[in-house]
Design an enzyme around this catalytic site. Structure first.
Site, short mmCIF file in Angstrom:
data_model
loop_
_atom_site.label_atom_id
_atom_site.label_comp_id
_atom_site.label_asym_id
_atom_site.label_seq_id
_atom_site.Cartn_x
_atom_site.Cartn_y
_atom_site.Cartn_z
N CYS A 191 -14.91 -16.14 9.23
CA CYS A 191 -13.68 -16.61 9.85
C CYS A 191 -13.25 -17.82 9.05
CB CYS A 191 -13.98 -16.98 11.31
SG CYS A 191 -12.68 -17.90 12.16
N ASP A 203 -17.29 -14.16 13.84
CA ASP A 203 -15.85 -14.33 13.65
C ASP A 203 -15.20 -14.61 15.00
OD1 ASP A 203 -13.33 -14.30 12.33
OD2 ASP A 203 -12.98 -12.27 13.04
N SER A 204 -13.97 -15.10 14.95
CA SER A 204 -13.25 -15.35 16.20
C SER A 204 -12.79 -14.04 16.85
CB SER A 204 -12.04 -16.24 15.93
OG SER A 204 -11.22 -15.66 14.94
N CYS A 229 -7.51 -14.86 4.13
CA CYS A 229 -7.64 -14.53 5.55
C CYS A 229 -8.35 -13.19 5.62
CB CYS A 229 -6.26 -14.43 6.21
SG CYS A 229 -6.30 -13.74 7.89
N THR A 230 -9.31 -13.08 6.51
CA THR A 230 -10.13 -11.86 6.55
C THR A 230 -9.32 -10.62 6.93
OG1 THR A 230 -10.79 -12.49 8.77
CG2 THR A 230 -12.33 -12.97 6.99
N HIS A 231 -8.15 -10.80 7.53
CA HIS A 231 -7.32 -9.64 7.86
C HIS A 231 -6.61 -9.06 6.63
CE1 HIS A 231 -7.69 -10.98 12.03
NE2 HIS A 231 -7.05 -9.92 12.44
N THR A 233 -10.99 -20.14 9.66
CA THR A 233 -10.84 -21.36 10.44
C THR A 233 -12.20 -22.00 10.71
OG1 THR A 233 -8.91 -20.35 11.49
CG2 THR A 233 -9.83 -22.30 12.53
N GLU A 265 -3.36 -5.93 12.88
CA GLU A 265 -3.98 -5.51 14.14
C GLU A 265 -3.17 -4.41 14.83
OE1 GLU A 265 -5.35 -8.62 16.69
OE2 GLU A 265 -6.51 -9.54 15.08
N TYR A 321 -8.72 -18.63 16.69
CA TYR A 321 -9.16 -20.00 16.43
C TYR A 321 -8.11 -20.78 15.64
CZ TYR A 321 -14.08 -19.22 17.84
OH TYR A 321 -15.23 -18.97 18.54
#
Lengths: 293, 293
Positions: free
Chosen positions: A76, A13-14, A210-212, A78, A178, A45
């Site tokens: 990720c 992942d980025s 989105c992974t978040h 992107t 985050e 990214y």
């Protein structure tokens, strides 16, 4: 006889976002060794050009392949959208991205044939979920329409014959997750603004693209209402990983030793702090690495 | 006789934040040519290690120096804190950072001898404003105290003899500014949480210790009340630039041609979109450049 491979799975992942995929691997595949590589020196990214993303991704995956991984998860969005083909061409291991599994599940789930997609600005602009859904839906001609003004309420409607997809960029969700504010009143207010348009559409399925975003599931579900099924790409991706391990006969059964190792391209301090919140678990084996320039 | 230099001023930042400094140059020094270099391929610097920030900064400044700049503004708090010494050692032109001007103005302004500082996580953790103020205040012994829990309300109190400094990281302010939500209800709610602790302290001066924050001035001032003087580092920095141009006799008087040129390390699209909001002006001369790896 069931074959076994003690080689690790690689997760790339980025930054920290892929840890939601890591967490799902820990849950669904507790006997697998995993090497996680986060390109924290060059995150995010999502705001980079496609060529840059391909270059960075190949450098990171090269590092993992040299470590002997048996299968790669590109955790990720992107990189999955821009670099999956280049990675598959370069490396001779099974490669699984995070976009197709979520796209497939959304198509299986929707009854109303109206699907919502939320993600970062880059993911939404690239239309990568739209293209993935369309590939599974028979590559229909795409008709796009824009709704709303430039802020808060701007979203897109994509028609693929009998299927409609509504896409919306939610850039503040990543910093909210985050910062550890995923369940705060700020997150509720922000989600209320971002999802206002999609709420008015007759969607029954919403892809967390989105992974978040799995961290914001509670808030998103509260805003959208309980009749909307949320598709968690991280969970769907790991279901696909499980199938691939079986298919290639490369399941692991590690019962001892350190199962999970993390590699980051910048100093690990912030990764550990934010990451432990993502994983709800301590990060112990972590190393700083140098890739690329 | 007044000397004149038609060479440009260089402004270096990790991304778009330095455009608040650029905007001040346009306002205070409308006859100066300016080259702005934004390291958009490697933004944000705030989450990188000090060594990485020094390396990136030297690469970016080297590019500007080769373009013939007569003076450099390091319009990035992180680079000002970590790389200013290395830049001054390497290059033989006047170099001005964004930290000292704001620190000096805060010290001149405060009557209560209680100063607040807000900035990114990196800036606050580095204590760069505290050290800059202390250097001007006579290098007193530093005593630190922590207030509040880990989220929302956590801030630091630093005592330097008769002077107290209260510092607070506000990580969501940058994405809010870049998203164009600097005046939104989300910004008000976010600022309310972040500034809760500082509001209870007897400060009379608050330093906006991040180049993005001037965009949130209205919201911050609304939360803090009108008795608190906000110190805009961008404005103070350009006052210092003006003095240096006079001191070195290198003022410009360009009255024709393109005055402002922008260089970015990733594709310019997002920089233009966000940047024009920061500048309240069109970005016309822009070029994609390659530095470092």
């Amino acid at each position: 006889m069931r074959k076994i491979s003690d080689r690790p799975i690689g997760v790339f992942d980025s930054g920290v976002g892929g840890l939601t995929v890591m967490k799902e691997i820990m849950r669904q595949l507790p006997e697998e060794k995993v090497l996680y590589a986060g390109d924290t020196a060059r995150v995010p990214y999502g705001i980079r050009s496609a060529e840059t993303v391909v270059r960075y991704s190949l450098e990171m995956v090269d590092f993992l392949v040299r470590k002997g991984i048996k299968l790669l998860v590109v955790a990720c969005n992107t990189a999955s959208a821009s670099a999956l083909t280049a990675i598959k061409e370069r490396f001779d291991i099974p490669v699984i991205g995070v976009i197709e599994p979520g796209a497939r599940k959304a198509l299986e789930t929707t009854r109303s044939k109206k699907i919502g997609i939320i993600g970062t600005e880059g993911t939404i602009k690239s239309n990568s979920y739209v293209h993935a859904i369309n590939a599974l839906y028979g590559n229909k001609p795409i008709v796009m329409k824009e709704h709303g003004a430039i802020h808060f309420d701007r979203y897109f409607e994509v028609s693929l014959g009998g299927l409609s997809i509504f896409t919306k960029a939610c850039p503040l969700f990543v910093p909210l997750a985050e910062e550890g504010w995923a369940s705060s009143d700020v997150a509720v207010l922000t989600a209320g603004h971002y999802l206002e348009g999609l709420k008015k559409e007759p969607i029954d399925t919403l892809v967390l693209g989105c992974t978040h975003y799995p961290l914001l599931k509670g808030v998103i579900s509260r805003i959208m209402g309980e009749n909307i099924t949320l598709i968690d790409s991280a969970r769907e991706t790991v279901i696909e990983v499980k199938k691939a391990l079986l298919q290639y006969g490369i399941e692991g059964n590690s019962l001892s030793g350190p199962l999970w190792t993390y590699y980051v391209t910048d100093s690990p301090e912030r990764f550990i702090k934010v990451g432990e919140r993502f994983l709800s678990r301590k990060i112990e084996q972590i190393e700083n690495i140098n890739v690329g320039g």
